[in-house]
Design a protein around this motif. Structure first.
Motif, PDB file in Angstrom:
ATOM      1  N   ARG A   1      10.558   0.592  16.278  1.00  0.00           N
ATOM      2  CA  ARG A   1       9.363  -0.240  16.317  1.00  0.00           C
ATOM      3  C   ARG A   1       9.752  -1.715  16.416  1.00  0.00           C
ATOM      4  O   ARG A   1      10.748  -2.139  15.839  1.00  0.00           O
ATOM      5  CB  ARG A   1       8.505  -0.024  15.066  1.00  0.00           C
ATOM      6  CG  ARG A   1       7.965   1.386  14.940  1.00  0.00           C
ATOM      7  CD  ARG A   1       6.911   1.484  13.860  1.00  0.00           C
ATOM      8  NE  ARG A   1       6.418   2.851  13.752  1.00  0.00           N
ATOM      9  CZ  ARG A   1       5.479   3.367  14.525  1.00  0.00           C
ATOM     10  NH1 ARG A   1       4.933   2.614  15.475  1.00  0.00           N
ATOM     11  NH2 ARG A   1       5.079   4.612  14.363  1.00  0.00           N
ATOM     12  N   SER A   2       8.936  -2.470  17.105  1.00  0.00           N
ATOM     13  CA  SER A   2       9.128  -3.919  17.165  1.00  0.00           C
ATOM     14  C   SER A   2       8.447  -4.539  15.952  1.00  0.00           C
ATOM     15  O   SER A   2       7.596  -3.915  15.302  1.00  0.00           O
ATOM     16  CB  SER A   2       8.502  -4.484  18.441  1.00  0.00           C
ATOM     17  OG  SER A   2       7.089  -4.323  18.409  1.00  0.00           O
ATOM     18  N   TRP A   3       8.798  -5.779  15.653  1.00  0.00           N
ATOM     19  CA  TRP A   3       8.143  -6.464  14.541  1.00  0.00           C
ATOM     20  C   TRP A   3       6.667  -6.698  14.845  1.00  0.00           C
ATOM     21  O   TRP A   3       5.825  -6.702  13.940  1.00  0.00           O
ATOM     22  CB  TRP A   3       8.851  -7.779  14.229  1.00  0.00           C
ATOM     23  CG  TRP A   3      10.102  -7.551  13.438  1.00  0.00           C
ATOM     24  CD1 TRP A   3      11.386  -7.669  13.855  1.00  0.00           C
ATOM     25  CD2 TRP A   3      10.159  -7.110  12.077  1.00  0.00           C
ATOM     26  NE1 TRP A   3      12.256  -7.327  12.846  1.00  0.00           N
ATOM     27  CE2 TRP A   3      11.528  -6.988  11.738  1.00  0.00           C
ATOM     28  CE3 TRP A   3       9.206  -6.799  11.120  1.00  0.00           C
ATOM     29  CZ2 TRP A   3      11.950  -6.575  10.483  1.00  0.00           C
ATOM     30  CZ3 TRP A   3       9.625  -6.388   9.859  1.00  0.00           C
ATOM     31  CH2 TRP A   3      10.984  -6.278   9.553  1.00  0.00           C
ATOM     32  N   LYS A   4       6.344  -6.853  16.117  1.00  0.00           N
ATOM     33  CA  LYS A   4       4.941  -7.002  16.503  1.00  0.00           C
ATOM     34  C   LYS A   4       4.154  -5.748  16.135  1.00  0.00           C
ATOM     35  O   LYS A   4       3.018  -5.818  15.637  1.00  0.00           O
ATOM     36  CB  LYS A   4       4.853  -7.266  18.013  1.00  0.00           C
ATOM     37  CG  LYS A   4       3.444  -7.535  18.513  1.00  0.00           C
ATOM     38  CD  LYS A   4       3.447  -7.851  20.005  1.00  0.00           C
ATOM     39  CE  LYS A   4       2.027  -8.129  20.501  1.00  0.00           C
ATOM     40  NZ  LYS A   4       2.017  -8.429  21.959  1.00  0.00           N
ATOM     41  N   ASP A   5       4.770  -4.593  16.355  1.00  0.00           N
ATOM     42  CA  ASP A   5       4.141  -3.317  16.020  1.00  0.00           C
ATOM     43  C   ASP A   5       3.994  -3.167  14.504  1.00  0.00           C
ATOM     44  O   ASP A   5       2.960  -2.721  13.997  1.00  0.00           O
ATOM     45  CB  ASP A   5       4.996  -2.183  16.593  1.00  0.00           C
ATOM     46  CG  ASP A   5       4.243  -0.855  16.632  1.00  0.00           C
ATOM     47  OD1 ASP A   5       3.010  -0.894  16.781  1.00  0.00           O
ATOM     48  OD2 ASP A   5       4.897   0.196  16.515  1.00  0.00           O
ATOM     49  N   ILE A   6       5.037  -3.557  13.774  1.00  0.00           N
ATOM     50  CA  ILE A   6       5.008  -3.460  12.305  1.00  0.00           C
ATOM     51  C   ILE A   6       3.923  -4.367  11.734  1.00  0.00           C
ATOM     52  O   ILE A   6       3.201  -3.994  10.800  1.00  0.00           O
ATOM     53  CB  ILE A   6       6.395  -3.818  11.724  1.00  0.00           C
ATOM     54  CG1 ILE A   6       7.411  -2.738  12.109  1.00  0.00           C
ATOM     55  CG2 ILE A   6       6.334  -3.974  10.210  1.00  0.00           C
ATOM     56  CD1 ILE A   6       8.851  -3.107  11.824  1.00  0.00           C
ATOM     57  N   VAL A   7       3.778  -5.560  12.311  1.00  0.00           N
ATOM     58  CA  VAL A   7       2.728  -6.483  11.870  1.00  0.00           C
ATOM     59  C   VAL A   7       1.351  -5.869  12.105  1.00  0.00           C
ATOM     60  O   VAL A   7       0.463  -5.925  11.241  1.00  0.00           O
ATOM     61  CB  VAL A   7       2.845  -7.837  12.612  1.00  0.00           C
ATOM     62  CG1 VAL A   7       1.590  -8.673  12.408  1.00  0.00           C
ATOM     63  CG2 VAL A   7       4.067  -8.598  12.133  1.00  0.00           C
ATOM     64  N   LYS A   8       1.162  -5.253  13.269  1.00  0.00           N
ATOM     65  CA  LYS A   8      -0.141  -4.661  13.611  1.00  0.00           C
ATOM     66  C   LYS A   8      -0.562  -3.625  12.569  1.00  0.00           C
ATOM     67  O   LYS A   8      -1.711  -3.619  12.107  1.00  0.00           O
ATOM     68  CB  LYS A   8      -0.067  -4.012  14.995  1.00  0.00           C
ATOM     69  CG  LYS A   8      -1.394  -3.387  15.442  1.00  0.00           C
ATOM     70  CD  LYS A   8      -1.252  -2.677  16.777  1.00  0.00           C
ATOM     71  CE  LYS A   8      -0.598  -1.312  16.590  1.00  0.00           C
ATOM     72  NZ  LYS A   8      -0.624  -0.499  17.840  1.00  0.00           N
ATOM     73  N   TRP A   9       0.379  -2.759  12.173  1.00  0.00           N
ATOM     74  CA  TRP A   9       0.036  -1.697  11.231  1.00  0.00           C
ATOM     75  C   TRP A   9      -0.042  -2.184   9.785  1.00  0.00           C
ATOM     76  O   TRP A   9      -0.541  -1.468   8.913  1.00  0.00           O
ATOM     77  CB  TRP A   9       1.031  -0.545  11.354  1.00  0.00           C
ATOM     78  CG  TRP A   9       0.886   0.200  12.643  1.00  0.00           C
ATOM     79  CD1 TRP A   9       1.755   0.233  13.690  1.00  0.00           C
ATOM     80  CD2 TRP A   9      -0.230   1.001  13.033  1.00  0.00           C
ATOM     81  NE1 TRP A   9       1.272   1.000  14.715  1.00  0.00           N
ATOM     82  CE2 TRP A   9       0.037   1.494  14.336  1.00  0.00           C
ATOM     83  CE3 TRP A   9      -1.442   1.357  12.424  1.00  0.00           C
ATOM     84  CZ2 TRP A   9      -0.842   2.313  15.024  1.00  0.00           C
ATOM     85  CZ3 TRP A   9      -2.319   2.178  13.116  1.00  0.00           C
ATOM     86  CH2 TRP A   9      -2.017   2.649  14.398  1.00  0.00           C
ATOM     87  N   ASN A  10       0.431  -3.401   9.527  1.00  0.00           N
ATOM     88  CA  ASN A  10       0.311  -3.994   8.183  1.00  0.00           C
ATOM     89  C   ASN A  10      -0.796  -5.044   8.119  1.00  0.00           C
ATOM     90  O   ASN A  10      -0.926  -5.744   7.121  1.00  0.00           O
ATOM     91  CB  ASN A  10       1.635  -4.631   7.768  1.00  0.00           C
ATOM     92  CG  ASN A  10       2.626  -3.633   7.204  1.00  0.00           C
ATOM     93  OD1 ASN A  10       2.560  -3.251   6.033  1.00  0.00           O
ATOM     94  ND2 ASN A  10       3.549  -3.187   8.046  1.00  0.00           N
TER      95      ASN A  10
ATOM     96  N   SER B   1       0.817  -1.212   0.000  1.00  0.00           N
ATOM     97  CA  SER B   1       0.000   0.000   0.000  1.00  0.00           C
ATOM     98  C   SER B   1       0.855   1.268   0.000  1.00  0.00           C
ATOM     99  O   SER B   1       1.889   1.330   0.660  1.00  0.00           O
ATOM    100  CB  SER B   1      -0.911   0.013   1.230  1.00  0.00           C
ATOM    101  OG  SER B   1      -1.622   1.233   1.312  1.00  0.00           O
ATOM    102  N   ASN B   2       0.394   2.291  -0.732  1.00  0.00           N
ATOM    103  CA  ASN B   2       1.113   3.567  -0.757  1.00  0.00           C
ATOM    104  C   ASN B   2       0.514   4.582   0.213  1.00  0.00           C
ATOM    105  O   ASN B   2       0.756   5.780   0.105  1.00  0.00           O
ATOM    106  CB  ASN B   2       1.136   4.141  -2.175  1.00  0.00           C
ATOM    107  CG  ASN B   2      -0.252   4.530  -2.671  1.00  0.00           C
ATOM    108  OD1 ASN B   2      -1.268   4.171  -2.060  1.00  0.00           O
ATOM    109  ND2 ASN B   2      -0.307   5.250  -3.780  1.00  0.00           N
ATOM    110  N   THR B   3      -0.280   4.093   1.163  1.00  0.00           N
ATOM    111  CA  THR B   3      -0.855   4.955   2.194  1.00  0.00           C
ATOM    112  C   THR B   3      -0.434   4.449   3.566  1.00  0.00           C
ATOM    113  O   THR B   3      -0.603   3.264   3.876  1.00  0.00           O
ATOM    114  CB  THR B   3      -2.393   4.976   2.107  1.00  0.00           C
ATOM    115  OG1 THR B   3      -2.787   5.424   0.815  1.00  0.00           O
ATOM    116  CG2 THR B   3      -2.977   5.912   3.159  1.00  0.00           C
ATOM    117  N   CYS B   4       0.106   5.343   4.387  1.00  0.00           N
ATOM    118  CA  CYS B   4       0.534   4.939   5.726  1.00  0.00           C
ATOM    119  C   CYS B   4      -0.688   4.695   6.605  1.00  0.00           C
ATOM    120  O   CYS B   4      -1.546   5.588   6.724  1.00  0.00           O
ATOM    121  CB  CYS B   4       1.422   6.010   6.348  1.00  0.00           C
ATOM    122  SG  CYS B   4       1.901   5.624   8.058  1.00  0.00           S
ATOM    123  N   PRO B   5      -0.803   3.546   7.246  1.00  0.00           N
ATOM    124  CA  PRO B   5      -1.967   3.261   8.093  1.00  0.00           C
ATOM    125  C   PRO B   5      -1.961   4.042   9.406  1.00  0.00           C
ATOM    126  O   PRO B   5      -2.976   4.082  10.104  1.00  0.00           O
ATOM    127  CB  PRO B   5      -1.843   1.758   8.351  1.00  0.00           C
ATOM    128  CG  PRO B   5      -0.391   1.464   8.220  1.00  0.00           C
ATOM    129  CD  PRO B   5       0.124   2.398   7.176  1.00  0.00           C
TER     130      PRO B   5
END
Length: 670
Positions: A225-234, A36-40
Motif C-alpha cells: 500500500r502507498s501512504w496515500k492509500d493508508i491515509v485514505k483508510w485512516n 481504532s480496533n476495527t479495520c475500515p
C-alpha cells in the motif's frame, strides 16, 4: 554440549510509560490503523501491534528505509533482500544509550537497529521473526551446528566449538550471526565471542552466545500500500482527531480570552499545530512566532519563510533574529550545553520569546499554541497546559498532546502540508543543529549533510576538552552532551567518571562555613569565599536586590545591610554575613538569605545580557547594559523572584543551593 539450565526469569526493566500504544494492524488487509480496533476495509476486529514503549511509532522515510536495507546487507550479505524500497515500514524509537528503532515490517517487529557509541555505526539485531525471514536467502555471518546441538540452542544454550560443523570465515568477535542447521535453516541468532580464525585454533569453548531462537518461517502475503492509500483508510480517525483538537483550541481561546500566538519551530509538530489553529480561527486573529536562534539549520530558516507563503500566514509571521554570538559566548563561558545543562535554550530561545511577547502585547500575557506531545519525554507527558518559569507572560497549550508521531505524519499527508525537507535526509527531529538533545546518530548525519557546521561544533567541543584535560572520546562518544554522564552510557563505554571532573572557568562558591554562638547581638555568622576575584563595580548595583548596598571604594569592599543581616563582600572574593538578633530566626530564613546573596553575586559577575530577569520583574526594577545588572532601588521590593528566571541560578550554579542546605544541616544553631 553444555548442560541445559532452567531459563532464568528476567527482571522487568524500568520501561518508561508516556502514553498508550495506539497502533493497530489488520494483517488480512496489510493496513496500519490509528486508534481504532476495527479495520475500515474488511470491518473485522484487529489487535494492537506489540511494541516496545514509549510507542512513538513513525513512518520510515525513503532515506531510513534505504539505510535499513543496506544495514541488513552489511550484516548478512547482499542477497538478503528482506525489505524492498516500496514496502511500508514503521519505526518505533525506543530507549537505549543513544538511538534505537524497533523496525515494524507489515505489522510485525523484525528487530532493532541501534546506533553504537563504541563504533559510531548502526548495528542490526533481528528478533525471532526477523531471523525467520533469512530462510531461503544466501546469507553471510552464519555458523552451522550439528543436529545434536539444535534442541539446546533453541532453548538458549551457547554455541560451543565442538558442536560446530562450519562457519563463515569472516565472522568477527561481537558480530550478530545466524545459527543454521545442515539444511541451512536458520534456527537462532547469536553474538560471536570469537573471530572465526580463533575457533580453528581451539578445540573447546564458547563460540557464540545465543540471544534468541528463530520463529518458524511462514510465507505471508502482503498487499503493498502507498501512504496515500493508508491515509485514505485512516481518514475517519484523522477527522476525529482533528475535530477534538479544534474543540480544545476553541475552548482554550474562549476560556482564557487572551491574544493568540502559534510557536512555530519549522518542525512537523508545530506545522500540524499551526494548521489546526488556522482552522479554529478562520478570521486570522493570531500571530505566528519563529525564533531564529542563530544556530538553526539554514534549511529550517528558509522553510519557515517559504511555508508562510505557501500556507498564507506571511503577514502574521514574526521572525525574531538572535545573533549566533549569544550561543557561542555562552559556550565559551560555560562550556558545551548538555541535556542536563541546557543553558542554550534559556539564552538563545526563551529570552527572545519573552521579549517579543512583552513588546507585542504591551506587557500582557498571551496563549501560545505549541507542538508538544506526551510521547516525546517524561516532562512533556505531564500536561497539555503549562507555564514556563522563564516566560511568565506566556501560557502554553498543546492541542496535539496525545498524538503519536504516526498520527502527525498521516495528518500532514492527509492535508498535503509542506514539511521541512530535512526530514527526508534522515533527521528524526528538527531543532538547533548544536542541540545536545540530539543523538550522536543525528550528528553523524550532520557530518555528511552540513560538514562546515559539524566541524565548527566539533572544534569547539575539542577545544573545551583540551582546556579541561578531558579523556579521548569526549566528542566521539557524545559525552560532551552531559554534565553528569548517565550510568547506561558509562557502563557501555566502561568509563571512569572521575576522569570527567573538571575545574570550572566561571566563578564559584569555593568555601563556606556557618558559625553559631550564644552571642546576644549576632547569633549566626557565615564566612566564605568565591573562587575568583570580584569586580565590585559589576556587582554593586545588583546587590540592591539583597539590601542597602554601600560601595567603599577607598577600602575596596561593599557593605549590604538589611533589618535581619549585614554582608561584607571584599574584592578578593571573600565575604561575611552577620545575622542580627531576631525572634523568628530560622534555618529556612538563614538559607534563603545566604542563597539570595551568593546567587546575586554570581548573576552579576556572569551575566550575558539574556534579560530573562528583566521580563520576570513585574515592577520593571531591573535593566541590563553591557552585561551589567542595574537595579532601581525605589522599585525593587527584594522579592527575589527574578532569580527564578536566571539560567545562572537554575542551570549553571544550581548545585550551590544544595551546598548551602547541606552546610546549614551540619551546623548546630544555638
Amino acid at each position: 554440549m553444555e548442560k541445559i539450565q532452567p531459563s532464568k526469569k528476567r527482571k522487568k526493566k524500568n520501561i518508561p510509560y508516556l502514553g498508550p500504544n495506539l497502533l493497530f494492524y489488520c494483517y488480512d488487509c496489510s493496513l496500519p490503523i490509528i486508534s481504532s480496533n476495527t479495520c475500515p476495509i474488511c470491518d473485522n476486529k484487529v489487535n494492537l501491534v506489540p511494541l516496545t514503549p514509549p510507542y512513538d511509532v513513525r513512518p520510515s522515510t525513503p532515506y531510513e528505509t534505504s539505510e535499513i536495507i543496506e544495514l541488513i546487507k552489511a550484516t548478512f550479505g547482499n542477497n538478503t533482500d528482506i525489505i524492498q524500497m516500496d514496502d511500508v515500514l514503521l519505526l518505533n524509537h525506543t530507549g537505549s544509550e543513544d538511538h534505537m528503532d524497533e523496525i515494524i515490517f507489515y505489522g510485525k517487529s523484525i528487530g532493532t537497529r541501534r546506533y553504537d557509541l563504541t563504533s559510531n555505526s548502526w548495528i542490526l539485531k533481528l528478533n525471532g521473526y526477523g531471523l525467520s525471514l533469512l530462510n531461503g536467502k544466501k546469507i553471510n555471518k552464519w555458523v552451522m551446528i550439528d543436529d545434536g546441538a539444535i534442541e539446546y540452542i533453541i532453548k538458549g544454550a551457547s554455541v560451543l566449538i565442538p558442536g560446530i560443523i562450519d562457519a563463515d570465515k569472516n565472522i568477527k568477535i561481537g558480530n550478530y550471526i545466524a545459527i543454521i542447521d545442515k539444511k541451512h535453516k536458520v534456527i537462532a541468532g547469536g553474538i560471536a565471542r570469537l573471530d572465526d580464525t580463533e575457533r580453528k585454533e581451539k578445540k573447546k569453548g564458547v563460540y557464540a552466545k545465543t540471544y534468541q531462537a528463530a520463529d518458524e518461517y511462514v510465507q505471508i502475503h502482503h498487499t503493498k500500500r502507498s501512504w496515500k492509500d493508508i491515509v485514505k483508510w485512516n481518514e475517519q480517525e484523522l477527522m476525529r482527531l482533528e475535530k477534538k483538537a479544534l474543540f480544545f483550541i476553541q475552548k482554550i481561546i474562549d476560556d482564557l480570552e487572551l491574544p493568540v500566538m502559534v510557536s512555530y519551530s519549522g518542525g512537523k509538530d508545530s506545522l500540524v499545530t499551526l494548521d489546526l489553529v488556522k482552522q479554529a480561527l478562520p478570521d486570522g486573529n493570531y500571530d505566528v512566532l519563529f525564533v531564529d536562534t542563530g544556530i538553526e539549520f539554514p534549511e529550517t530558516v528558509n522553510y519557515v519563510k517559504e511555508s508562510s507563503r505557501k500556507l498564507g500566514f506571511e503577514d502574521k509571521l514574526i521572525i525574531e533574529q538572535v545573533s549566533s554570538k549569544v550561543f557561542w559566548d555562552a559556550f565559551e563561558k560555560f562550556g558545551p550545553p548538555g541535556r542536563d545543562f541546557r543553558h542554550c535554550c534559556k539564552f538563545a530561545k526563551l529570552a527572545p520569546i519573552q521579549r517579543v511577547i512583552d513588546k507585542l502585547y504591551q506587557g500582557g500575557q498571551c496563549v501560545s499554541f505549541v507542538g508538544q506531545r506526551r510521547y516525546e519525554s517524561f516532562r512533556r507527558a505531564i500536561t497539555d497546559i503549562w507555564q514556563n518559569q522563564y516566560i511568565p507572560n506566556q501560557i502554553n497549550v498543546s492541542p496535539i498532546q496525545n498524538w503519536n508521531a504516526l498520527m502527525i505524519w498521516l495528518y500532514i499527508y492527509w492535508k498535503d502540508l509542506p514539511y521541512n525537507p530535512l526530514y527526508d535526509t534522515g533527521y528524526e527531529r528538527i531543532g538547533c543543529w548544536v542541540c545536545p538533545s540530539s543523538d550522536m546518530a543525528q550528528f553523524k548525519i550532520l557530518e555528511n549533510s552540513h560538514p562546515k557546521l559539524y566541524t565548527k561544533l566539533r572544534a569547539a567541543v575539542e577545544k573545551w576538552k583540551e582546556e579541561k584535560n578531558l579523556p579521548n572520546g569526549f566528542w566521539e562518544h557524545g559525552l560532551w552532551r552531559f554534565k553528569q554522564i548517565p550510568k547506561k552510557i558509562s557502563n557501555v563505554l566502561s568509563l571512569n567518571l572521575n576522569d570527567f571532573k573538571t575545574t570550572s572557568k566561571q566563578n564559584e562558591l569555593s568555601f563556606m562555613e556557618i558559625e553559631s554562638s550564644d552571642c546576644i547581638t549576632n547569633p549566626v555568622t557565615v564566612i566564605g569565599s568565591f573562587s575568583s576575584r570580584i569586580n565590585l563595580d559589576t556587582v554593586s548595583s545588583a546587590l540592591i536586590m539583597v539590601g542597602k548596598a554601600q560601595f567603599n571604594r577607598k577600602l575596596n569592599f561593599i557593605r549590604v545591610s538589611s533589618k535581619k543581616f549585614a554582608v561584607i563582600l571584599y574584592h578578593d572574593g571573600a565575604f561575611k554575613i552577620i545575622f542580627r538578633k531576631q525572634d523568628n530566626l530560622t534555618k529556612y530564613g538563614i538559607q534563603n538569605a545566604i542563597e539570595n546573596f551568593i546567587y546575586t553575586v554570581l548573576r552579576a559577575v556572569e551575566c550575558i545580557n539574556c534579560e530573562l530577569c528583566v521580563g520576570k520583574c513585574k515592577l520593571k526594577a531591573i535593566s541590563i547594559s553591557n552585561n551589567i545588572i542595574f537595579v532601581d532601588k525605589k522599585k525593587c521590593t527584594k522579592c527575589n523572584l527574578c532569580a527564578e528566571a536566571c539560567p545562572i541560578v537554575t542551570i549553571v550554579h544550581r548545585k550551590v543551593k544544595e551546598t548551602i542546605k547541606q552546610t546549614l544541616k551540619e551546623t548546630k544553631l544555638q
